[in-house]
Design an enzyme around this catalytic site. Structure first.
Site, PDB file in Angstrom:
ATOM      1  N   GLY A  17       0.819  -1.218   0.000  1.00  0.00           N
ATOM      2  CA  GLY A  17       0.000   0.000   0.000  1.00  0.00           C
ATOM      3  C   GLY A  17       0.847   1.259   0.000  1.00  0.00           C
ATOM      4  O   GLY A  17       0.619   2.188  -0.794  1.00  0.00           O
ATOM      5  N   GLN A  37      10.638   0.573   8.207  1.00  0.00           N
ATOM      6  CA  GLN A  37      11.431   0.053   9.334  1.00  0.00           C
ATOM      7  C   GLN A  37      12.435  -1.031   8.916  1.00  0.00           C
ATOM      8  O   GLN A  37      13.520  -1.117   9.501  1.00  0.00           O
ATOM      9  CB  GLN A  37      10.507  -0.486  10.424  1.00  0.00           C
ATOM     10  CG  GLN A  37       9.710  -1.703  10.010  1.00  0.00           C
ATOM     11  CD  GLN A  37       8.785  -2.213  11.109  1.00  0.00           C
ATOM     12  OE1 GLN A  37       8.710  -1.635  12.193  1.00  0.00           O
ATOM     13  NE2 GLN A  37       8.080  -3.283  10.841  1.00  0.00           N
ATOM     14  N   HIS A  49      -2.766 -12.754  -5.145  1.00  0.00           N
ATOM     15  CA  HIS A  49      -3.650 -12.519  -6.296  1.00  0.00           C
ATOM     16  C   HIS A  49      -3.734 -11.009  -6.517  1.00  0.00           C
ATOM     17  O   HIS A  49      -3.813 -10.253  -5.546  1.00  0.00           O
ATOM     18  CB  HIS A  49      -5.095 -12.905  -5.992  1.00  0.00           C
ATOM     19  CG  HIS A  49      -5.357 -14.303  -5.596  1.00  0.00           C
ATOM     20  ND1 HIS A  49      -6.185 -15.122  -6.305  1.00  0.00           N
ATOM     21  CD2 HIS A  49      -4.948 -15.030  -4.523  1.00  0.00           C
ATOM     22  CE1 HIS A  49      -6.293 -16.295  -5.714  1.00  0.00           C
ATOM     23  NE2 HIS A  49      -5.545 -16.265  -4.623  1.00  0.00           N
ATOM     24  N   ARG A 110       4.632 -12.612  -4.384  1.00  0.00           N
ATOM     25  CA  ARG A 110       4.467 -11.344  -3.680  1.00  0.00           C
ATOM     26  C   ARG A 110       5.744 -10.502  -3.697  1.00  0.00           C
ATOM     27  O   ARG A 110       5.703  -9.273  -3.861  1.00  0.00           O
ATOM     28  CB  ARG A 110       4.085 -11.706  -2.243  1.00  0.00           C
ATOM     29  CG  ARG A 110       3.570 -10.613  -1.430  1.00  0.00           C
ATOM     30  CD  ARG A 110       3.436 -11.109   0.006  1.00  0.00           C
ATOM     31  NE  ARG A 110       3.152  -9.940   0.799  1.00  0.00           N
ATOM     32  CZ  ARG A 110       1.933  -9.594   1.194  1.00  0.00           C
ATOM     33  NH1 ARG A 110       0.909 -10.332   0.941  1.00  0.00           N
ATOM     34  NH2 ARG A 110       1.749  -8.489   1.878  1.00  0.00           N
ATOM     35  N   LEU A 132       9.464   4.102  12.782  1.00  0.00           N
ATOM     36  CA  LEU A 132       8.817   5.268  13.393  1.00  0.00           C
ATOM     37  C   LEU A 132       8.580   5.016  14.881  1.00  0.00           C
ATOM     38  O   LEU A 132       8.015   3.984  15.245  1.00  0.00           O
ATOM     39  CB  LEU A 132       7.473   5.532  12.700  1.00  0.00           C
ATOM     40  CG  LEU A 132       6.698   6.721  13.246  1.00  0.00           C
ATOM     41  CD1 LEU A 132       7.397   8.036  12.923  1.00  0.00           C
ATOM     42  CD2 LEU A 132       5.270   6.732  12.721  1.00  0.00           C
ATOM     43  N   TYR A 217      -2.253 -21.850  -6.227  1.00  0.00           N
ATOM     44  CA  TYR A 217      -2.090 -21.221  -7.551  1.00  0.00           C
ATOM     45  C   TYR A 217      -0.625 -21.105  -7.921  1.00  0.00           C
ATOM     46  O   TYR A 217       0.265 -21.254  -7.075  1.00  0.00           O
ATOM     47  CB  TYR A 217      -2.773 -19.850  -7.592  1.00  0.00           C
ATOM     48  CG  TYR A 217      -2.401 -18.866  -6.506  1.00  0.00           C
ATOM     49  CD1 TYR A 217      -1.324 -17.996  -6.645  1.00  0.00           C
ATOM     50  CD2 TYR A 217      -3.152 -18.792  -5.335  1.00  0.00           C
ATOM     51  CE1 TYR A 217      -1.000 -17.084  -5.647  1.00  0.00           C
ATOM     52  CE2 TYR A 217      -2.838 -17.881  -4.335  1.00  0.00           C
ATOM     53  CZ  TYR A 217      -1.765 -17.026  -4.501  1.00  0.00           C
ATOM     54  OH  TYR A 217      -1.452 -16.131  -3.514  1.00  0.00           O
ATOM     55  N   ASP A 296      -3.835  -1.947   5.594  1.00  0.00           N
ATOM     56  CA  ASP A 296      -4.021  -2.716   6.830  1.00  0.00           C
ATOM     57  C   ASP A 296      -3.950  -1.841   8.087  1.00  0.00           C
ATOM     58  O   ASP A 296      -4.458  -2.227   9.132  1.00  0.00           O
ATOM     59  CB  ASP A 296      -2.957  -3.820   6.934  1.00  0.00           C
ATOM     60  CG  ASP A 296      -3.341  -5.071   6.156  1.00  0.00           C
ATOM     61  OD1 ASP A 296      -4.311  -5.011   5.368  1.00  0.00           O
ATOM     62  OD2 ASP A 296      -2.659  -6.106   6.315  1.00  0.00           O
TER      63      ASP A 296
HETATM   64  P1  FAD Z   1       1.846  -4.093   5.026  1.00  0.00           P
HETATM   65  O1  FAD Z   1       2.020  -4.923   3.802  1.00  0.00           O
HETATM   66  O2  FAD Z   1       1.740  -4.788   6.347  1.00  0.00           O
HETATM   67  O3  FAD Z   1       3.049  -3.066   5.056  1.00  0.00           O
HETATM   68  C1  FAD Z   1       3.309  -2.259   6.173  1.00  0.00           C
HETATM   69  C2  FAD Z   1       4.761  -1.810   6.092  1.00  0.00           C
HETATM   70  O4  FAD Z   1       4.982  -0.852   7.129  1.00  0.00           O
HETATM   71  C3  FAD Z   1       5.749  -2.948   6.298  1.00  0.00           C
HETATM   72  O5  FAD Z   1       6.733  -2.917   5.283  1.00  0.00           O
HETATM   73  C4  FAD Z   1       6.330  -2.669   7.686  1.00  0.00           C
HETATM   74  O6  FAD Z   1       7.673  -3.120   7.820  1.00  0.00           O
HETATM   75  C5  FAD Z   1       6.215  -1.155   7.765  1.00  0.00           C
HETATM   76  N1  FAD Z   1       6.118  -0.636   9.142  1.00  0.00           N
HETATM   77  C6  FAD Z   1       5.339  -1.102  10.145  1.00  0.00           C
HETATM   78  N2  FAD Z   1       5.526  -0.371  11.272  1.00  0.00           N
HETATM   79  C7  FAD Z   1       6.442   0.585  10.957  1.00  0.00           C
HETATM   80  C8  FAD Z   1       7.052   1.641  11.697  1.00  0.00           C
HETATM   81  N3  FAD Z   1       6.750   1.868  12.997  1.00  0.00           N
HETATM   82  N4  FAD Z   1       7.939   2.447  11.058  1.00  0.00           N
HETATM   83  C9  FAD Z   1       8.260   2.250   9.743  1.00  0.00           C
HETATM   84  N5  FAD Z   1       7.722   1.237   9.004  1.00  0.00           N
HETATM   85  C10 FAD Z   1       6.818   0.426   9.607  1.00  0.00           C
HETATM   86  N6  FAD Z   1      -3.996  -9.409  -0.228  1.00  0.00           N
HETATM   87  C11 FAD Z   1      -4.312  -9.428  -1.543  1.00  0.00           C
HETATM   88  O7  FAD Z   1      -4.670  -8.381  -2.110  1.00  0.00           O
HETATM   89  N7  FAD Z   1      -4.244 -10.585  -2.268  1.00  0.00           N
HETATM   90  C12 FAD Z   1      -3.860 -11.771  -1.678  1.00  0.00           C
HETATM   91  O8  FAD Z   1      -3.790 -12.805  -2.367  1.00  0.00           O
HETATM   92  C13 FAD Z   1      -3.521 -11.789  -0.288  1.00  0.00           C
HETATM   93  N8  FAD Z   1      -3.140 -12.930   0.359  1.00  0.00           N
HETATM   94  C14 FAD Z   1      -2.816 -12.891   1.693  1.00  0.00           C
HETATM   95  C15 FAD Z   1      -2.456 -14.067   2.381  1.00  0.00           C
HETATM   96  C16 FAD Z   1      -2.127 -14.039   3.743  1.00  0.00           C
HETATM   97  C17 FAD Z   1      -1.787 -15.321   4.464  1.00  0.00           C
HETATM   98  C18 FAD Z   1      -2.128 -12.812   4.441  1.00  0.00           C
HETATM   99  C19 FAD Z   1      -1.755 -12.754   5.914  1.00  0.00           C
HETATM  100  C20 FAD Z   1      -2.496 -11.647   3.786  1.00  0.00           C
HETATM  101  C21 FAD Z   1      -2.863 -11.674   2.416  1.00  0.00           C
HETATM  102  N9  FAD Z   1      -3.272 -10.512   1.729  1.00  0.00           N
HETATM  103  C22 FAD Z   1      -3.603 -10.541   0.407  1.00  0.00           C
HETATM  104  C23 FAD Z   1      -3.416  -9.262   2.478  1.00  0.00           C
HETATM  105  C24 FAD Z   1      -2.232  -8.368   2.283  1.00  0.00           C
HETATM  106  O9  FAD Z   1      -1.047  -9.045   2.608  1.00  0.00           O
HETATM  107  C25 FAD Z   1      -2.338  -7.114   3.156  1.00  0.00           C
HETATM  108  O10 FAD Z   1      -3.639  -6.618   3.135  1.00  0.00           O
HETATM  109  C26 FAD Z   1      -1.377  -6.071   2.617  1.00  0.00           C
HETATM  110  O11 FAD Z   1      -0.049  -6.518   2.761  1.00  0.00           O
HETATM  111  C27 FAD Z   1      -1.555  -4.740   3.324  1.00  0.00           C
HETATM  112  O12 FAD Z   1      -0.631  -3.825   2.792  1.00  0.00           O
HETATM  113  P2  FAD Z   1      -0.171  -2.570   3.646  1.00  0.00           P
HETATM  114  O13 FAD Z   1       0.787  -1.848   2.771  1.00  0.00           O
HETATM  115  O14 FAD Z   1      -1.364  -1.852   4.173  1.00  0.00           O
HETATM  116  O15 FAD Z   1       0.549  -3.177   4.917  1.00  0.00           O
END
Ligand code: FAD
Length: 384
Positions: A17, A37, A49, A110, A132, A217, A296
């Site tokens: 994201g 981080q 996917h 991924r 952070l 898959y 997330d």
């Molecule tokens: P994240 O990917 O969690 O990224 C957050 C980032 O912030 C990380 O890099 C972390 O290191 C960093 N961070 C955290 N705290 C700090 C801090 N204090 N300071 C600096 N950096 C920090 N989604 C799909 O769309 N398709 C799928 O097929 C799919 N399959 C999945 C299967 C599993 C088993 C799981 C658990 C999830 C799956 N998801 C899938 C969901 C998807 O992984 C998450 O919704 C997605 O990764 C969210 O992205 P994000 O960027 O919001 O958060």
């Protein structure tokens, strides 16, 4: 580092994201820095996917073609009875998705997707090893302090820092996510391991029984890497961390009585990890002052619809659109617009994903896959 005169945006977290937000905002002409981080990213063993709804955002970013080359293009999502193998649904994807939904449906590694996304961010604007620790929104700007003792100022801050978001904690107080009572096992299997079986390994198939499932898959167009991810009840959270090692024995026990194809996959497993599935209820607010959340950090979900990252990336695209609409100086209106144009869809996906009903039976997925974020007229928002 002190305040700069150029208005600028800090993105905290370079996950799927945050990386999308940074690249899209930079493309729109904003000055953006990303603080992550981790010291670096590795190619963790997992697939993902990406539906046509997300591929349309990647088209805007200029990485759709490369993803199409990289990923596997299933013609169907099959749902099958885990024991008998009977088909419960056959959801057309492939050419049908390209025509009906306006982009491909792919499954991909991924780490490969993430690397491509990171590459689409301007050089020298992703700062690794920046955890952070504290946030101070003075009203005029925001000061971010990291665990290495450095600090930066920004005009607005996007919390893309995942389920344990620090920015969410600043907005809403400290609260642990809830454990869903389910775990996901994840394993990658090289294609050559499967050659010995006289079985059909379909491009994209979810094997279901009443309380558990295994989604399977390919993660490459060459079909040389196959992946499974499960959902298995595990009432007590009796381990720590975001994942631990599991084992073939644990997998055989969890999927006893499952179809021979599933047994062959377990037999072919070299290493498998186990992830606790965590969750939060929809948040009462998405932004406050100069801080705003996406992905997330804002609406984590059980992953059973394969749209969690999709929603994070759609959030990034909508937030960019709203900031383009208002300009950075009127970020308040942009945040209102953003929430008004994202909350309903993201919350609906969160609910369906948590319920684990998606595509179990023959249903029309057009409301998810057919959505084109750039075709939506913006609804006006309520003051936040
Ligand atoms: P994240 O990917 O969690 O990224 C957050 C980032 O912030 C990380 O890099 C972390 O290191 C960093 N961070 C955290 N705290 C700090 C801090 N204090 N300071 C600096 N950096 C920090 N989604 C799909 O769309 N398709 C799928 O097929 C799919 N399959 C999945 C299967 C599993 C088993 C799981 C658990 C999830 C799956 N998801 C899938 C969901 C998807 O992984 C998450 O919704 C997605 O990764 C969210 O992205 P994000 O960027 O919001 O958060």
């Amino acid at each position: 580092m002190g305040t700069t005169s150029t208005p600028r945006i800090a993105v905290v977290g370079a996950g799927l994201g945050g990386a999308a937000a940074a690249a899209l905002l930079q493309q729109a002409g904003f000055k953006v820095d990303v603080y992550e981080q981790s010291a670096e990213f590795s190619r963790l063993g997992a697939g993902i996917h990406m539906g046509p709804n997300v591929m349309k955002v990647f088209r805007r970013l200029g990485i759709e073609d490369r993803l199409n080359q990289m990923g596997s293009h299933p013609d169907f999502w099959f749902s099958r009875d885990g024991q008998t193998g009977d088909y419960m649904s056959r959801i057309p994807l492939g050419e049908f998705a390209r025509k009906e939904y306006g982009a491909s449906y792919i499954t991909v590694h991924r780490g490969d997707l993430h690397a491509l996304q990171i590459d689409s961010i301007q050089e020298d604007t992703v700062h690794f090893g920046k955890r952070l620790e504290s946030v101070d929104d003075s009203g005029d700007d925001v000061n971010l302090t990291f665990s290495d003792g450095t600090s930066v100022r920004a005009d607005i801050v996007i919390g893309a820092d995942g389920i344990n978001s620090k920015i969410r904690e600043v907005l809403l107080g400290q609260e642990e996510p809830t454990y869903s009572g389910w775990v996901a096992h994840r394993a990658l299997i090289t294609g050559d391991k499967l050659a010995k079986y006289d079985l059909k390994f379909e491009d994209c198939v979810k094997w279901w029984t009443e309380d558990r499932h295994m989604m399977v898959y390919y993660t490459t167009g060459k079909r040389d890497e196959y992946y499974y991810v499960t959902g298995v009840p595990h009432p007590e959270l009796d381990f720590e961390g975001s994942f631990v090692d599991s084992s073939r024995e644990e997998m055989f026990a969890a999927f006893e009585g499952y179809h021979p194809t599933v047994q062959a996959l377990i037999e072919s497993t070299d290493s498998v990890t186990k992830w606790p599935l965590k969750n939060r209820n929809p948040l009462p607010l998405w932004s406050q002052g100069r801080l705003v959340l996406l992905g997330d950090a804002c609406h984590p979900m059980k992953p059973h619809m394969a749209q969690g990252a999709g929603m994070a990336i759609e959030d990034a695209a909508m937030l960019t659109r709203c900031l383009q609409e208002t300009g950075l100086s009127d970020y308040r209106t942009a945040f209102e617009l953003y929430e008004a144009n994202r909350k309903e869809r993201a919350s609906r996906v969160q609910q369906v994903s948590n319920d684990n009903t998606w595509l179990r039976t023959q249903e029309d997925p057009a409301w998810v896959y057919g959505y084109d974020l750039y075709e939506q007229s913006l609804k006006s928002g309520n003051p936040v």
